[in-house]
Design a protein around this motif. Structure first.
Motif, PDB file in Angstrom:
ATOM      1  N   PRO A  18      72.284 -28.093 -12.582  1.00  0.00           N
ATOM      2  CA  PRO A  18      73.367 -27.100 -12.681  1.00  0.00           C
ATOM      3  C   PRO A  18      74.778 -27.583 -12.345  1.00  0.00           C
ATOM      4  O   PRO A  18      75.735 -26.999 -12.815  1.00  0.00           O
ATOM      5  N   SER A  42      88.351 -22.154 -18.980  1.00  0.00           N
ATOM      6  CA  SER A  42      88.426 -22.245 -17.522  1.00  0.00           C
ATOM      7  C   SER A  42      88.610 -23.715 -17.150  1.00  0.00           C
ATOM      8  O   SER A  42      88.567 -24.586 -18.015  1.00  0.00           O
ATOM      9  N   SER A  46      84.348 -26.522 -14.267  1.00  0.00           N
ATOM     10  CA  SER A  46      83.273 -25.516 -14.297  1.00  0.00           C
ATOM     11  C   SER A  46      81.966 -26.204 -14.660  1.00  0.00           C
ATOM     12  O   SER A  46      81.945 -27.118 -15.491  1.00  0.00           O
ATOM     13  N   GLY A  47      80.888 -25.717 -14.079  1.00  0.00           N
ATOM     14  CA  GLY A  47      79.587 -26.247 -14.460  1.00  0.00           C
ATOM     15  C   GLY A  47      79.263 -25.828 -15.888  1.00  0.00           C
ATOM     16  O   GLY A  47      79.572 -24.707 -16.293  1.00  0.00           O
ATOM     17  N   SER A  50      76.577 -23.056 -15.457  1.00  0.00           N
ATOM     18  CA  SER A  50      77.091 -21.796 -14.902  1.00  0.00           C
ATOM     19  C   SER A  50      78.044 -21.128 -15.879  1.00  0.00           C
ATOM     20  O   SER A  50      78.113 -19.906 -15.956  1.00  0.00           O
ATOM     21  N   ASN A  55      79.321 -16.782 -19.302  1.00  0.00           N
ATOM     22  CA  ASN A  55      80.147 -16.378 -20.433  1.00  0.00           C
ATOM     23  C   ASN A  55      79.829 -17.216 -21.676  1.00  0.00           C
ATOM     24  O   ASN A  55      79.289 -16.715 -22.645  1.00  0.00           O
ATOM     25  N   GLY A  56      80.184 -18.490 -21.638  1.00  0.00           N
ATOM     26  CA  GLY A  56      79.803 -19.395 -22.728  1.00  0.00           C
ATOM     27  C   GLY A  56      80.493 -19.150 -24.056  1.00  0.00           C
ATOM     28  O   GLY A  56      79.920 -19.379 -25.119  1.00  0.00           O
ATOM     29  N   HIS A 114      72.818 -12.813 -15.702  1.00  0.00           N
ATOM     30  CA  HIS A 114      72.071 -12.176 -14.611  1.00  0.00           C
ATOM     31  C   HIS A 114      72.667 -12.628 -13.279  1.00  0.00           C
ATOM     32  O   HIS A 114      72.229 -12.206 -12.221  1.00  0.00           O
ATOM     33  N   GLY A 119      66.827 -15.385 -10.597  1.00  0.00           N
ATOM     34  CA  GLY A 119      66.258 -16.687 -10.271  1.00  0.00           C
ATOM     35  C   GLY A 119      67.344 -17.745 -10.293  1.00  0.00           C
ATOM     36  O   GLY A 119      68.447 -17.508 -10.791  1.00  0.00           O
ATOM     37  N   VAL A 120      67.001 -18.906  -9.744  1.00  0.00           N
ATOM     38  CA  VAL A 120      67.961 -20.015  -9.740  1.00  0.00           C
ATOM     39  C   VAL A 120      67.477 -21.058 -10.745  1.00  0.00           C
ATOM     40  O   VAL A 120      66.325 -21.505 -10.681  1.00  0.00           O
ATOM     41  N   MET A 269      96.984 -19.794 -17.955  1.00  0.00           N
ATOM     42  CA  MET A 269      97.048 -18.431 -18.502  1.00  0.00           C
ATOM     43  C   MET A 269      96.901 -17.373 -17.410  1.00  0.00           C
ATOM     44  O   MET A 269      97.214 -16.216 -17.613  1.00  0.00           O
TER      45      MET A 269
HETATM   46  C1  FAD Z   1      91.559 -19.328 -16.623  1.00  0.00           C
HETATM   47  C2  FAD Z   1      90.156 -19.043 -17.017  1.00  0.00           C
HETATM   48  C3  FAD Z   1      89.816 -19.111 -18.342  1.00  0.00           C
HETATM   49  C4  FAD Z   1      88.513 -18.872 -18.742  1.00  0.00           C
HETATM   50  N1  FAD Z   1      88.201 -18.993 -20.056  1.00  0.00           N
HETATM   51  C5  FAD Z   1      86.922 -18.918 -20.442  1.00  0.00           C
HETATM   52  C6  FAD Z   1      86.561 -19.160 -21.789  1.00  0.00           C
HETATM   53  O1  FAD Z   1      87.395 -19.411 -22.661  1.00  0.00           O
HETATM   54  N2  FAD Z   1      85.261 -19.103 -22.096  1.00  0.00           N
HETATM   55  C7  FAD Z   1      84.300 -18.843 -21.165  1.00  0.00           C
HETATM   56  O2  FAD Z   1      83.137 -18.866 -21.501  1.00  0.00           O
HETATM   57  N3  FAD Z   1      84.619 -18.570 -19.900  1.00  0.00           N
HETATM   58  C8  FAD Z   1      85.896 -18.603 -19.513  1.00  0.00           C
HETATM   59  N4  FAD Z   1      86.226 -18.327 -18.212  1.00  0.00           N
HETATM   60  C9  FAD Z   1      85.186 -17.930 -17.247  1.00  0.00           C
HETATM   61  C10 FAD Z   1      84.411 -19.162 -16.810  1.00  0.00           C
HETATM   62  O3  FAD Z   1      83.308 -19.281 -17.667  1.00  0.00           O
HETATM   63  C11 FAD Z   1      83.878 -19.111 -15.434  1.00  0.00           C
HETATM   64  O4  FAD Z   1      84.960 -18.867 -14.588  1.00  0.00           O
HETATM   65  C12 FAD Z   1      83.255 -20.446 -15.092  1.00  0.00           C
HETATM   66  O5  FAD Z   1      82.259 -20.760 -16.005  1.00  0.00           O
HETATM   67  C13 FAD Z   1      82.711 -20.438 -13.754  1.00  0.00           C
HETATM   68  O6  FAD Z   1      82.221 -21.742 -13.514  1.00  0.00           O
HETATM   69  P1  FAD Z   1      81.609 -22.163 -12.146  1.00  0.00           P
HETATM   70  O7  FAD Z   1      80.960 -23.487 -12.365  1.00  0.00           O
HETATM   71  O8  FAD Z   1      82.645 -22.052 -11.090  1.00  0.00           O
HETATM   72  O9  FAD Z   1      80.488 -21.052 -12.000  1.00  0.00           O
HETATM   73  P2  FAD Z   1      80.113 -20.107 -10.792  1.00  0.00           P
HETATM   74  O10 FAD Z   1      81.211 -19.154 -10.536  1.00  0.00           O
HETATM   75  O11 FAD Z   1      79.593 -20.960  -9.695  1.00  0.00           O
HETATM   76  O12 FAD Z   1      78.867 -19.352 -11.468  1.00  0.00           O
HETATM   77  C14 FAD Z   1      79.020 -18.401 -12.481  1.00  0.00           C
HETATM   78  C15 FAD Z   1      77.841 -17.420 -12.407  1.00  0.00           C
HETATM   79  O13 FAD Z   1      76.621 -18.084 -12.745  1.00  0.00           O
HETATM   80  C16 FAD Z   1      75.669 -17.956 -11.689  1.00  0.00           C
HETATM   81  N5  FAD Z   1      75.011 -19.248 -11.521  1.00  0.00           N
HETATM   82  C17 FAD Z   1      75.626 -20.435 -11.260  1.00  0.00           C
HETATM   83  N6  FAD Z   1      74.710 -21.419 -11.180  1.00  0.00           N
HETATM   84  C18 FAD Z   1      73.494 -20.837 -11.380  1.00  0.00           C
HETATM   85  C19 FAD Z   1      72.152 -21.336 -11.401  1.00  0.00           C
HETATM   86  N7  FAD Z   1      71.879 -22.622 -11.205  1.00  0.00           N
HETATM   87  N8  FAD Z   1      71.151 -20.459 -11.625  1.00  0.00           N
HETATM   88  C20 FAD Z   1      71.410 -19.143 -11.811  1.00  0.00           C
HETATM   89  N9  FAD Z   1      72.652 -18.619 -11.815  1.00  0.00           N
HETATM   90  C21 FAD Z   1      73.687 -19.449 -11.595  1.00  0.00           C
HETATM   91  C22 FAD Z   1      76.465 -17.598 -10.435  1.00  0.00           C
HETATM   92  O14 FAD Z   1      75.690 -16.808  -9.568  1.00  0.00           O
HETATM   93  C23 FAD Z   1      77.631 -16.821 -11.002  1.00  0.00           C
HETATM   94  O15 FAD Z   1      77.301 -15.466 -11.174  1.00  0.00           O
HETATM   95  C24 FAD Z   1      87.529 -18.524 -17.791  1.00  0.00           C
HETATM   96  C25 FAD Z   1      87.862 -18.443 -16.446  1.00  0.00           C
HETATM   97  C26 FAD Z   1      89.156 -18.716 -16.061  1.00  0.00           C
HETATM   98  C27 FAD Z   1      89.489 -18.661 -14.587  1.00  0.00           C
END
Ligand code: FAD
Length: 305
Positions: A18, A42, A46-47, A50, A55-56, A114, A119-120, A269
């Motif tokens: 992840p 974002s 970002s992972g 995740s 979103n994806g 979800h 689940g993780v 943005m």
């Molecule tokens: C400026 C900005 C622009 C963005 N533009 C886009 C865009 O164009 N397209 C888009 O798709 N998204 C966009 N996003 C949203 C973006 O997808 C998320 O903010 C980002 O993916 C979060 O990444 P993270 O690795 O910090 O995830 P986290 O915040 O750590 O996790 C995201 C969610 O997934 C769950 N999760 C994480 N890891 C696991 C795991 N191993 N098993 C189960 N659940 C898990 C977490 O509980 C949480 O609910 C944008 C966000 C920002 C701030």
């Protein structure tokens, strides 16, 4: 939990844990002529997993679908400690080779929004796509001015109205050309291209960027003739829908050459207000048009951008 476990070049898949982020996944796959098919806006830290779960929606979802369309298999740890394999890895002799079916598949309940409550996920196998962009890995010196990957062309096109822009987007989709087809609204472009809020607001108020505006990326995946063909089709559609290529904006919009493939300046943005986000996230064309009208009305009445 941050390892790339396997890259299967023949079957075009990658198995990750992840905490693998976009630059790592792309760096490892692009040098093998493959990539994951997109990036969110974002932070690129970002992972990948995740982001898909959350979103994806990627700049190139036009060609490759939303992120979860890439998931072949997941390994999930449930709250009682059970470990579940879902997706094609759960099918006898199927391996991690296919994204859906035959028959019902538990993967569907774990692959999207979800928020980890069910689940993780500790392992995911994702589909990869052909990468023809060569050695593309923007470095700090290229900040703000990333190179366009090889065998790709990018076009910036203005339209006189919402209707003509939508028509052009429909036509481009139906022709099956291009990897990226995105309506890049004026507010968004103001953010990307300027490092300061004041400057962004000035460009917005001066209506520097067109209101009805798209960018299109074509990729020569099979040959350069394919690229030439797609450009001819694009030019025909733009002429028929009364669009105008804005070559004069190419330099100031250079940022898209990177943002389209790997996020860099996109988090700009969020500096102030959420106008551009709203138009981005609404899905149907009619809903988008409605959001656009409502937000422009708010912007006109309140000094808040
Ligand atoms: C400026 C900005 C622009 C963005 N533009 C886009 C865009 O164009 N397209 C888009 O798709 N998204 C966009 N996003 C949203 C973006 O997808 C998320 O903010 C980002 O993916 C979060 O990444 P993270 O690795 O910090 O995830 P986290 O915040 O750590 O996790 C995201 C969610 O997934 C769950 N999760 C994480 N890891 C696991 C795991 N191993 N098993 C189960 N659940 C898990 C977490 O509980 C949480 O609910 C944008 C966000 C920002 C701030």
């Amino acid at each position: 939990m941050d390892q790339i476990l396997n890259i299967d070049e023949e079957n075009m898949t990658i198995t990750i844990q992840p905490y693998v982020n976009f630059p790592r996944l792309q760096t490892e796959t692009m040098k093998r002529g493959l990539w994951n098919g997109g990036t969110p806006l974002s932070a690129s830290t970002s992972g990948v997993l995740s982001n898909i779960l959350f979103n994806g929606i990627w700049q190139s979802s036009f060609a490759y679908g939303p992120g979860w369309r890439s998931i072949h298999s997941l390994k999930v740890v449930l709250s009682n400690g059970d470990i579940l394999d879902v997706g094609s890895s759960a099918l006898p002799r199927a391996g991690k080779s296919w994204w859906q079916g035959p028959g019902p598949d538990l993967k569907g309940i774990f692959e999207f929004i979800h928020y980890g409550a069910l689940g993780v996920i500790t392992e995911a196998t994702l589909k990869l796509y052909p990468w023809v962009g060569g050695d593309w890995n923007p470095v700090e010196e290229e900040y703000d001015k990333p190179r366009l990957p090889e065998n790709h062309r990018i076009f910036y096109i203005e339209f006189p109205s919402w209707a003509s822009m939508s028509k052009a987007m429909y036509e481009i989709s139906h022709e099956g050309i291009g990897t990226h087809l995105d309506s890049a609204m004026d507010a968004w472009n103001c953010y990307f291209t300027t490092p300061h809020q004041e400057e962004s607001e000035r460009l917005f108020r001066e209506k520097f960027f067109p209101q009805y505006f798209i960018y299109v990326v074509l990729a020569g995946i099979s040959s350069s003739r394919q690229l030439d063909y797609e450009e001819r089709v694009l030019r025909r559609i733009v002429a028929e829908t009364k669009g105008k290529f804005r070559e004069d904006l190419r330099e100031i919009l250079t940022d898209w050459q990177g943002e389209a493939f790997r996020s860099g300046n996109s988090p700009r943005m969020l500096r102030h207000g959420g106008y551009s986000m709203c138009r981005l996230s609404s899905s149907q064309i009619e809903t988008q048009e409605y959001f656009d009208k409502v937000h422009r009305d708010i912007l006109a009445r309140h000094d808040h951008y």
